[in-house]
Design a protein around this motif. Structure first.
Motif, PDB file in Angstrom:
ATOM      1  N   THR A 229       0.809  -1.217   0.000  1.00  0.00           N
ATOM      2  CA  THR A 229       0.000   0.000   0.000  1.00  0.00           C
ATOM      3  C   THR A 229       0.841   1.265   0.000  1.00  0.00           C
ATOM      4  O   THR A 229       0.322   2.355  -0.221  1.00  0.00           O
ATOM      5  CB  THR A 229      -0.915   0.020   1.240  1.00  0.00           C
ATOM      6  N   SER A 230       2.134   1.126   0.249  1.00  0.00           N
ATOM      7  CA  SER A 230       2.965   2.326   0.345  1.00  0.00           C
ATOM      8  C   SER A 230       3.146   2.989  -1.015  1.00  0.00           C
ATOM      9  O   SER A 230       3.461   2.334  -2.004  1.00  0.00           O
ATOM     10  CB  SER A 230       4.332   1.967   0.930  1.00  0.00           C
ATOM     11  N   ARG A 231       2.936   4.285  -1.025  1.00  0.00           N
ATOM     12  CA  ARG A 231       3.144   5.043  -2.255  1.00  0.00           C
ATOM     13  C   ARG A 231       4.160   6.168  -2.044  1.00  0.00           C
ATOM     14  O   ARG A 231       4.409   6.962  -2.929  1.00  0.00           O
ATOM     15  CB  ARG A 231       1.812   5.637  -2.744  1.00  0.00           C
ATOM     16  N   LEU A 232       4.710   6.237  -0.840  1.00  0.00           N
ATOM     17  CA  LEU A 232       5.714   7.259  -0.551  1.00  0.00           C
ATOM     18  C   LEU A 232       7.060   6.581  -0.321  1.00  0.00           C
ATOM     19  O   LEU A 232       7.152   5.606   0.429  1.00  0.00           O
ATOM     20  CB  LEU A 232       5.331   8.074   0.694  1.00  0.00           C
ATOM     21  N   PHE A 233       8.098   7.071  -0.984  1.00  0.00           N
ATOM     22  CA  PHE A 233       9.424   6.487  -0.872  1.00  0.00           C
ATOM     23  C   PHE A 233      10.422   7.592  -0.530  1.00  0.00           C
ATOM     24  O   PHE A 233      10.686   8.467  -1.353  1.00  0.00           O
ATOM     25  CB  PHE A 233       9.818   5.797  -2.182  1.00  0.00           C
ATOM     26  N   SER A 234      10.928   7.533   0.691  1.00  0.00           N
ATOM     27  CA  SER A 234      11.819   8.606   1.141  1.00  0.00           C
ATOM     28  C   SER A 234      13.288   8.298   0.858  1.00  0.00           C
ATOM     29  O   SER A 234      14.145   9.134   1.089  1.00  0.00           O
ATOM     30  CB  SER A 234      11.621   8.865   2.630  1.00  0.00           C
ATOM     31  N   LEU A 235      13.560   7.075   0.355  1.00  0.00           N
ATOM     32  CA  LEU A 235      14.917   6.733  -0.076  1.00  0.00           C
ATOM     33  C   LEU A 235      14.892   6.475  -1.580  1.00  0.00           C
ATOM     34  O   LEU A 235      13.901   5.950  -2.111  1.00  0.00           O
ATOM     35  CB  LEU A 235      15.417   5.476   0.650  1.00  0.00           C
ATOM     36  N   PRO A 236      15.960   6.846  -2.298  1.00  0.00           N
ATOM     37  CA  PRO A 236      15.993   6.664  -3.750  1.00  0.00           C
ATOM     38  C   PRO A 236      15.726   5.219  -4.175  1.00  0.00           C
ATOM     39  O   PRO A 236      16.262   4.280  -3.583  1.00  0.00           O
ATOM     40  CB  PRO A 236      17.414   7.103  -4.110  1.00  0.00           C
ATOM     41  N   GLN A 237      14.879   5.084  -5.194  1.00  0.00           N
ATOM     42  CA  GLN A 237      14.522   3.779  -5.761  1.00  0.00           C
ATOM     43  C   GLN A 237      15.106   3.679  -7.168  1.00  0.00           C
ATOM     44  O   GLN A 237      14.968   4.599  -7.969  1.00  0.00           O
ATOM     45  CB  GLN A 237      12.985   3.648  -5.852  1.00  0.00           C
ATOM     46  N   PHE A 238      15.738   2.551  -7.450  1.00  0.00           N
ATOM     47  CA  PHE A 238      16.321   2.329  -8.770  1.00  0.00           C
ATOM     48  C   PHE A 238      15.217   1.999  -9.771  1.00  0.00           C
ATOM     49  O   PHE A 238      14.362   1.157  -9.500  1.00  0.00           O
ATOM     50  CB  PHE A 238      17.325   1.173  -8.682  1.00  0.00           C
ATOM     51  N   ILE A 239      15.208   2.667 -10.899  1.00  0.00           N
ATOM     52  CA  ILE A 239      14.191   2.395 -11.926  1.00  0.00           C
ATOM     53  C   ILE A 239      14.710   1.286 -12.847  1.00  0.00           C
ATOM     54  O   ILE A 239      15.480   1.533 -13.778  1.00  0.00           O
ATOM     55  CB  ILE A 239      13.825   3.672 -12.725  1.00  0.00           C
ATOM     56  N   PHE A 240      14.278   0.056 -12.543  1.00  0.00           N
ATOM     57  CA  PHE A 240      14.771  -1.097 -13.288  1.00  0.00           C
ATOM     58  C   PHE A 240      14.407  -1.034 -14.771  1.00  0.00           C
ATOM     59  O   PHE A 240      15.143  -1.525 -15.617  1.00  0.00           O
ATOM     60  CB  PHE A 240      14.232  -2.398 -12.662  1.00  0.00           C
ATOM     61  N   ALA A 241      13.257  -0.451 -15.068  1.00  0.00           N
ATOM     62  CA  ALA A 241      12.795  -0.426 -16.461  1.00  0.00           C
ATOM     63  C   ALA A 241      13.742   0.344 -17.376  1.00  0.00           C
ATOM     64  O   ALA A 241      13.703   0.160 -18.594  1.00  0.00           O
ATOM     65  CB  ALA A 241      11.395   0.164 -16.525  1.00  0.00           C
ATOM     66  N   LEU A 242      14.611   1.196 -16.812  1.00  0.00           N
ATOM     67  CA  LEU A 242      15.549   1.961 -17.642  1.00  0.00           C
ATOM     68  C   LEU A 242      16.975   1.414 -17.530  1.00  0.00           C
ATOM     69  O   LEU A 242      17.932   2.033 -17.999  1.00  0.00           O
ATOM     70  CB  LEU A 242      15.521   3.450 -17.230  1.00  0.00           C
ATOM     71  N   GLU A 243      17.074   0.240 -16.913  1.00  0.00           N
ATOM     72  CA  GLU A 243      18.380  -0.344 -16.620  1.00  0.00           C
ATOM     73  C   GLU A 243      19.252  -0.521 -17.856  1.00  0.00           C
ATOM     74  O   GLU A 243      20.453  -0.283 -17.825  1.00  0.00           O
ATOM     75  CB  GLU A 243      18.167  -1.713 -15.947  1.00  0.00           C
TER      76      GLU A 243
END
Lengths: 431, 82
Positions: A229-243
């Motif tokens: 349910t979390s939609r807030l991310f306070s730490l950077p998330q790697f965007i795998f789709a652009l890997e």
């Protein structure tokens, strides 16, 4: 942007601002909307403040935990006469100016600490961010109420509203002074782009590029798989789709995100333009056009090709907001740009061509939340879209559906750039 | 017509002006008070321009008889004050 500081050295720059001004965002002494371009003498502000430390009693020099990745500025500052603005980042109601020497000035709304001066107060006057005086800043970005500063050593500092985790520090606190994002301490950041409640970071490594996102992902703007349910991310998330893509530039505004590959391919994700659909993962625009620049609004995107051709995606209400308000028309249903994936370029109906008079080439673009600006090859500035606050600079508050020429003393030999905030616009002239 | 439809979960509670807010494209904030919501009002207006949004919410969540039961929007973050 990256090369701006090198190419404009020893040239004079003029800054003109117009549009919404009640929060001091256009840097005018009178905090009112301005319907026509007003000159902004930032050089004088730089000269006056460079040797005046009286207004920084409450500021302390920014410190970071990873000193080796930061390259302090040499002790001898450049003479003030050769210091000028090379880039402007405009947010919801604040502005960040970057000089050719890597110095930063901020002004406008500061209620969440987005001006970085150590306290949550607004300021109409361009003010040097002396807290960053030990750094050479190479890139700046302004979100709705948050700000980012990238050092020439590839280190990111953020401040302002952190309610949605958009500062990247692993919490939801707001920060009144630029603070290093420790997650990226061992990485070299090439570019940053901040939106309404989220942020994007482009990291360059030995094996290619990586794009990270943080903040609110409610509309898919973080480009990641959303589990739970979390939609807030306070730490950077790697965007795998652009890997596996080599990304050259990133863009944010509102709840939208975009990336351009080195081959000019455009990836879009986040909230759709003109519909309620959210796209959680980056989608490549199915076209053979090669894009060089992107400018995102809240309901539209401008994309400029390598041939100087400009297209708009979405923007059904662009330049019609006030009219719709008055007559209460129903919202027209709009096709998503990605519903035409099987069509070729010629029938790509959701890319709407925007042309300048005589089909002149377009060299620079800017987008506010609901207005747009372009610069033609000969240095003519044109604007269109929502005009209620004078953000089109046409001397009135009318909306415009097609680009109109802004009356600014046109000087054919100069380089002109346009930078748009939510309801305001700046023109930067280098000649 | 309404500029946008915004869920109450996406709005922020602003202690200073005692209202739920959402960014307006002009740079200011769309605003609606808890009292307005309790009365069934669904239009949040911007004090600086002609635009307004439609707020999507459950009236029961703001019913006075439910007060004190801790019904608050998920993303109602307190505004930090120095």
């Amino acid at each position: 942007m990256k090369a701006a500081a090198e190419t404009v050295e020893k040239e004079e720059v003029y800054v003109w601002g117009w549009g919404a001004g009640t929060e001091g965002q256009i840097g005018m002494e009178i905090m009112e909307d301005q319907h026509s371009p007003q000159p902004l003498d930032i050089s004088r502000a730089i000269a006056a403040q460079t040797h005046d430390d009286s207004n920084i009693d409450d500021e302390v020099a920014a410190t970071t935990s990873s000193a080796p990745s930061l390259l302090p500025c040499s002790s001898s500052e450049n003479p003030t006469h050769s210091v000028f603005v090379s880039f402007l980042a405009c947010g919801g109601a604040h502005t960040i100016a970057l000089t050719n020497t890597g110095k930063v000035l901020t002004w406008g709304r500061g209620t969440h600490g987005q001006l970085g001066h150590g306290h949550p107060t607004s300021c109409w006057k361009p003010r040097i961010l002396k807290i960053l005086s030990n750094f050479v800043i190479s890139c700046v970005s302004a979100g709705w109420n948050h700000s980012g500063f990238l050092t020439d050593g590839g280190c990111l500092l953020t401040c302002g509203d952190g309610s949605f985790g958009q500062l990247g520090h692993g919490n939801y606190q707001s920060l009144f002074s630029p603070t290093e994002v420790s997650f990226f301490a061992a990485k070299y950041i090439k570019k940053i782009a901040f939106g309404m409640r989220h942020s994007l970071v482009l990291v360059k490594g030995p094996s290619g590029t990586s794009v990270y996102s943080f903040g609110s992902g409610r509309r898919g703007q973080l480009g990641i798989h959303l589990e739970g349910t979390s939609r807030l991310f306070s730490l950077p998330q790697f965007i795998f789709a652009l890997e596996n893509e080599t990304i050259d530039d990133i863009f944010c505004n509102g709840d939208h995100s975009a990336a351009l590959s080195i081959y000019g391919e455009l990836y879009l994700w986040g909230r759709d333009f003109n519909s309620k659909i959210n796209y959680n993962l980056p989608l490549k625009l199915p076209t053979h056009l090669k894009f060089l620049q992107v400018a995102l609004g809240w309901n539209h995107a401008l994309v400029l090709t390598d041939n100087g051709e400009l297209f708009m995606i979405g923007g059904n209400h662009h330049g019609k907001l006030c009219a719709l308000n008055e007559v209460g028309k129903n919202q027209e249903a709009t096709a998503s740009p990605w519903q035409h994936a099987n069509l070729n370029d010629d029938s790509f109906s959701s890319l709407k061509r925007i042309s300048a008079p005589d089909w002149e080439k377009i060299v620079h673009i800017g987008a506010g939340s609901e207005h747009s600006a372009l610069v033609t090859e000969s240095g003519v500035i044109m604007t269109w879209g929502w005009g209620e606050h004078g953000q089109l600079g046409l001397g009135n508050i009318n909306d415009q559906t097609i680009p109109q020429v802004v009356s600014l003393n046109q000087m054919k030999t100069c380089t002109v750039k346009v930078h748009c905030g939510s309801g305001f616009t700046f023109a930067l002239k280098i000649h | 017509m309404s500029y946008d439809d915004v869920e109450i979960e996406d709005m922020e509670w602003n202690e200073e002006i005692q209202a739920f807010t959402y960014p307006c494209p002009c740079g200011d904030l769309f605003q609606i008070t808890k009292e307005d919501l309790q009365l069934g009002e669904e239009i949040a207006r911007c004090p600086s321009c002609s635009l307004y949004i439609t707020v999507i919410y459950n009236l029961e969540d703001f019913d006075r008889s439910n007060e004190g039961k801790g019904v608050e929007p998920a993303s109602s973050h307190p505004i930090s004050v120095a």
